[in-house]
Design an enzyme around this catalytic site. Structure first.
Site, mmCIF file in Angstrom:
data_model
loop_
_atom_site.group_PDB
_atom_site.id
_atom_site.type_symbol
_atom_site.label_atom_id
_atom_site.label_comp_id
_atom_site.label_asym_id
_atom_site.label_seq_id
_atom_site.Cartn_x
_atom_site.Cartn_y
_atom_site.Cartn_z
ATOM 1 N N CYS A 86 -1.858 -3.980 4.367
ATOM 2 C CA CYS A 86 -3.121 -4.235 5.066
ATOM 3 C C CYS A 86 -4.015 -5.157 4.225
ATOM 4 C CB CYS A 86 -3.798 -2.894 5.402
ATOM 5 S SG CYS A 86 -5.062 -3.035 6.671
ATOM 6 N N HIS A 203 0.724 0.706 7.852
ATOM 7 C CA HIS A 203 0.502 1.532 6.652
ATOM 8 C C HIS A 203 1.650 2.526 6.465
ATOM 9 C CE1 HIS A 203 -3.769 0.592 5.634
ATOM 10 N NE2 HIS A 203 -3.774 0.159 6.880
ATOM 11 N N GLU A 205 2.194 4.285 3.921
ATOM 12 C CA GLU A 205 1.693 5.460 3.179
ATOM 13 C C GLU A 205 1.026 6.467 4.110
ATOM 14 O OE1 GLU A 205 0.114 2.772 3.628
ATOM 15 O OE2 GLU A 205 -2.032 2.894 3.243
#
Lengths: 253, 749
Positions: A86, A203, A205
């Site tokens: 990002c 994302h 994560e």
């Protein structure tokens, strides 16, 4: 393996990346402070999501000048693995470690939702734990994720297999309404020519635990772990994350 | 500077206007209030002092009309830590964790300048939380706009949602839930209520009580500019009229990046143990934070305005003291540890400057260019504002029903009504709003926006927190007491539908001009309703905010108390969602009373069948909530969904909209007949459950005294069939629901 997550002023998903790597995936993950130049011997550098320096000038435009980025650029040029998520992707483009740029979503508004991305090249250090063509479900949350690059550059990137992730529907079909931000060629993630630097808007994560909505993000991190282990096995005693696993990626897209 | 008593008196500065009653009135003070200021000082105030009194004694800062009534709200309980009075309330949630939460209005600024008004509303409530030592972990917002087709609505909606996202997304706090309503009653006065939840370890909570005469006072964060001067007094504490646009300069400008740095730096500085007290500079900025910290500690404070970081040269003491520039904190440090604190803030590129010290003499004293410019008893500013017992009178005629048009055409058949309701912006999906908010950052969100209550986990434990914000201005317009109590019950029921036990609430009380007796009556009845429901549910009111003067040109908004409820799940893995899970599961309807169309979206759309609100039986409401918590804890239910806007038919459709795979429902018949009130009534507390047929008897035992009807079963085929009246394709209904707001925005061009 050893991971370093850079903390810029305004980084937001740094703690999430540390949590995903350290607590969920059992990795040795540490924060790297933007004012330091020391990468502390990590094998992969993560540039996390957020709004570094408030993104007041242009996303990632200020962060690229911070002291740690000098070391990150050197590390990347030496073949070290760098992943930018990002805002981290935006910083990598600003630092010219990746081609292209990220501009405002075509809706002109911030978008937070889970999307589908297809793995376009599974023969890289960032995707080798996934199957070619596999569809991953990952969240996006950004206001400026519309990927652009000059037409000639895009063509060359496609030919070299540098486009690693593309927005599709759940069945892996490219459709305009499955492209959340209007990215050129529905590009969600790209690597550099030497396949050791990767930037993506989704994302991973935020997709490592079923209780929070999905685990597909693990495949990205597991790919990196696998490629580093492979490299270490090939070069006993190696401490750098440098790898050439992705170079062979001429697999068609 | 000297802390000893001195005969020195503050003097007028060159160029300042003369002070007298006229000047006081222009500052929003009444004659009685001005005389009280003179008595406190024993002399005529300086212009600077007058400005300071006018903001501290404004309705917004002093709660002078509401304070005596707020005392009736229950704020005690075994989980309560501290209690209301400092910056936000705190509750123990287990395993050593404390939840700190509060909701606050930013209505008038958001109407005048929607983006910055809403953004700074988010920023302000975040500071109220982290100033307590808690890391902000979640935000919610309750928004009320005018009619969707009102010419200003589109601009206000876009601005407010953009501002909430622009600030919240950039500061790294997820926005996990909220509510949005459109009604012509808010055409001239929108509501923007922002909530924040923080988590702290019990022993990490910070105080806002000054201690230790001689301790230095430090200023941290953004420099002070001219923005927001008189935001609290002139903007928040007065009605709107045609000149309100001219008040735009009183709206502050937000900088979420600096706020993020402040959060990290303050939490780090707090862990050093070098901070004695800390408070954010919110309404009335430097004045309120300094005088309130001093007054709480029974001490005084001396400020040297020449040391305040300024954004531009030439600010007067009046402007410096009244500025509401954002992202600023004031703290009392332990003497000798200033450098240590300054180093922590410098690491985050923030200034921390000593701007004064704590004194023994309970005076709030301010110097500028060597001269004394204000010298006031700290308590006079902070907690000795006049308290009013304003007259309250029930209006003689029935309150006008809001947005319920007279029936001009017969109501459509149920299937058609269901489609029209799903297409209403009040019932339809709010995805257009919440997809603009980061709901995932911090990796705790187990259930985000789009369902009943949000659920967060607490890392390192098995626990979860459920949160929900609710209001119902239509019900409160019909009966301000029952409506307010129903909001508390509804918020608690939503939290319980997620499987969590409701443990406490915060409220934001939005009303009209309290100087009008019928508004004061609405307010008092509202507070009484919240009190009674909170007592019945044992959910203490740990914090809150009052917003009066929500009217434009004499037209008040309907009474709108907004309730944010917190619940605890002992095991977050047992959380429940609203969506049907398995074909074949029985569908159960739980109800505490007969449904009615009063205050319903159906009545608003089709202009029929309003009438009075039925009374609430709080014992039964409590029993329903207890049953839901037990059912989730025992793992007996597949889903639980509160029946809200649009009534039972809409709720059944929503249960089918499972994002993991759309399902259907076969309803054999609706208990209570087939009237519109049964399908679309919202009056009664009702919940739709689904459960395996084998669990029904156990389940029924958990809901003694509550209507418990098995009304049908979950179907694999995505059709919603209700008796012989409704037979609809769920995917079509979902599409209508999904497009309700989006298609209107597109059509509006």
């Amino acid at each position: 393996m050893k991971w370093g997550v850079v903390r810029f002023p305004g980084s937001l998903d740094d703690a999430d990346a540390l949590w995903a790597l350290g607590q969920v995936m059992g990795q040795e993950a540490r924060a790297l402070w933007h004012k330091d130049e020391d990468l502390a011997g990590v094998q992969c550098v993560v540039l996390p999501g957020g709004f570094s320096y408030g993104d007041y000038l242009r996303c990632g435009a200020i962060a690229r000048f911070s002291p740690i980025m000098k070391s990150v650029v050197r590390f990347a040029n030496d073949g070290g693995l760098v992943i930018g998520i990002c805002n981290g992707f935006q910083i990598l483009c600003e630092a010219h470690l990746l081609p292209g740029a990220l501009t405002r979503n075509r809706s002109l508004s911030f978008i937070c939702e889970r999307v589908n991305v297809r793995v376009e090249n599974a023969a890289t250090p960032f995707t080798c734990a996934a199957r070619q063509g596999e569809v991953l479900r990952l969240p996006i949350k950004h206001g400026e994720g519309l990927y652009v690059a000059p037409a000639g550059e895009l063509r060359a990137m496609e030919e070299r297999g540098q486009v690693l992730l593309r927005y599709t529907d759940a069945a892996g079909r490219e459709r305009d309404d499955a492209n959340p931000n209007g990215s050129t060629r529905a590009i969600a993630g790209v690597a550099n020519e030497t396949f050791n630097v990767f930037g993506l808007m989704p994302h991973p994560e935020h997709a490592v635990e079923a209780a929070l909505g999905g685990e597909d993000g693990r495949k990205i991190f597991r790919s990196i772990i696998m490629s580093v282990e492979r490299t270490s096995a090939a070069k006993p005693g190696a401490t750098s994350g440098g790898t050439s696993a992705g170079r062979s990626s001429s697999s068609s897209v | 500077m000297t802390a000893t008593k001195t005969a020195e008196t503050p003097v007028a500065l060159a160029g300042e206007p003369a002070v007298g009653l006229e000047q006081a009135r222009a500052h929003g003070l009444s004659e009685d209030e001005y005389r009280a200021v003179e008595r406190w000082l024993g002399r005529t105030p300086t212009f600077t002092e007058l400005g300071v009194f006018s903001v501290m004694w404004s309705e917004h800062c002093s709660y002078k009309s509401s304070r005596r009534h707020l005392r009736m709200l229950p704020n005690k309980g075994p989980r309560v830590v501290g209690g209301a009075g400092e910056n936000a309330g705190a509750l123990e949630v287990g395993d050593g964790w404390v939840a700190v939460f509060k909701i606050e209005s930013h209505n008038h600024p958001s109407f005048v300048e929607p983006y910055q008004g809403a953004a700074t509303g988010v920023g302000g409530i975040l500071r109220d939380i982290f100033t307590m030592g808690a890391r902000p972990v979640a935000s919610m917002d309750s928004l009320k706009f005018g009619a969707f087709d009102h010419p200003r609505t589109r601009h206000l909606l876009g601005g407010v949602v953009g501002g909430i996202g622009g600030y919240g997304n950039c500061v790294g706090v997820p926005t996990v839930a909220g509510e949005v309503m459109f009604d012509a009653a808010f055409n001239g006065n929108i509501l923007v209520n922002a909530f924040c939840l923080g988590l702290a370890r019990r022993d990490e909570l910070q105080s806002a009580r000054a201690q230790g005469p001689g301790n230095p006072v430090m200023y941290v964060g953004s420099a002070t500019g001219r923005d927001g001067i008189h935001g609290a007094s002139l903007l928040a504490s007065a009605e709107f009229d045609a000149s309100s646009e001219a008040k735009r300069p009183t709206v502050q400008v937000g900088d979420p990046f600096t706020e993020k740095l402040l959060i990290e730096a303050c939490l780090e500085a707090m862990r050093s143990g070098a901070i004695v007290a800390i408070q954010d500079m919110g309404a009335a900025g430097l004045t309120s934070s300094s005088s309130e910290m001093a007054a709480r500690g029974g001490l005084g404070i001396e400020l040297d305005l020449d040391r305040i970081p300024l954004r531009e040269a030439g600010l007067t003491p009046y402007e410096i003291l009244l500025s509401e520039s954002q992202e600023r904190m004031l703290l009392v440090a332990q003497r000798g540890r200033e450098a240590e604190l300054a180093a922590i803030f410098a690491r985050w590129d923030l200034h921390a400057v000593v701007v004064g010290k704590i004194t023994e003499d309970q005076r709030w004293r301010v110097r500028w260019r060597g001269a004394l410019v204000a010298d006031i008893p700290a308590g006079a500013l902070a907690d000795q504002a006049p308290v009013y017992d304003r007259p309250a009178r029930e209006p003689s005629k029935a309150p006008p029903r809001i947005s319920s048009r007279p029936a001009t055409a017969p109501a459509p058949p149920p299937a058609e009504a269901l489609r029209r309701l799903l297409d209403s912006p009040n019932v339809g999906s709010k995805r257009w709003v919440y997809r603009q908010y980061d709901s995932m950052v911090q990796s705790n969100t187990m259930a985000g926006p789009g369902g009943d209550a949000a659920v967060l986990r607490i890392k390192g434990t098995h626990r979860g927190l459920a949160l929900k914000v609710d209001s119902n201005p239509r019900a409160c317009a019909l009966d301000p007491y029952v409506g307010a109590a129903a909001c508390v019950v509804e918020a608690a029921r939503n939290v319980a539908c997620a499987g969590a036990r409701p443990i406490g609430l915060t409220n934001c009380l939005n009303y009209g001009n309290p100087e009008r007796p019928e508004i004061m009556w609405q307010f008092i009845r509202g507070v009484e309703g919240i009190r009674d429901a909170a007592l019945a549910l044992e959910t203490p009111v740990v914090s809150g905010n009052v917003s009066f003067y929500n009217e434009t040109e004499g037209r008040a908004i309907p009474p709108t108390p907004t309730i944010a409820m917190l619940g605890v799940l002992e095991d977050a893995g047992r959380r429940v969602t609203q969506f049907f899970k398995r074909p074949g599961d029985a569908i159960i309807l739980l109800r505490t009373a007969a449904p009615a169309l009063a205050a319903s979206e159906y009545a608003a759309l089709f202009g029929c069948g309003a009438g009075a609100l039925a009374a609430l039986d709080l014992k039964r409401e409590r029993a329903l909530i207890e049953g839901l918590v037990a059912a989730a804890d025992l793992g007996l239910i597949g889903s639980a969904h509160d029946v809200a806007e649009g009534g039972l038919a809409v709720a059944l459709a929503e249960c089918c909209f499972n994002p993991d795979g759309v399902l259907g429902a076969e309803i054999d018949g609706m208990p209570g007949g087939s009237g519109a009130e049964v399908f679309f009534g919202e009056g009664a507390s009702a919940v739709v459950l689904s459960a395996a047929a084998g669990e029904l008897e156990k389940l029924r035992g958990l809901f003694g005294g509550i209507e418990f009807s098995v009304i049908g079963r979950v179907a694999g085929e995505p059709r919603l069939r209700v008796a012989k009246v409704i037979d609809e394709d769920v995917r079509e209904l979902m599409q209508i629901h999904e497009q309700a707001i989006v298609r209107r925005l597109a059509a509006n061009g």
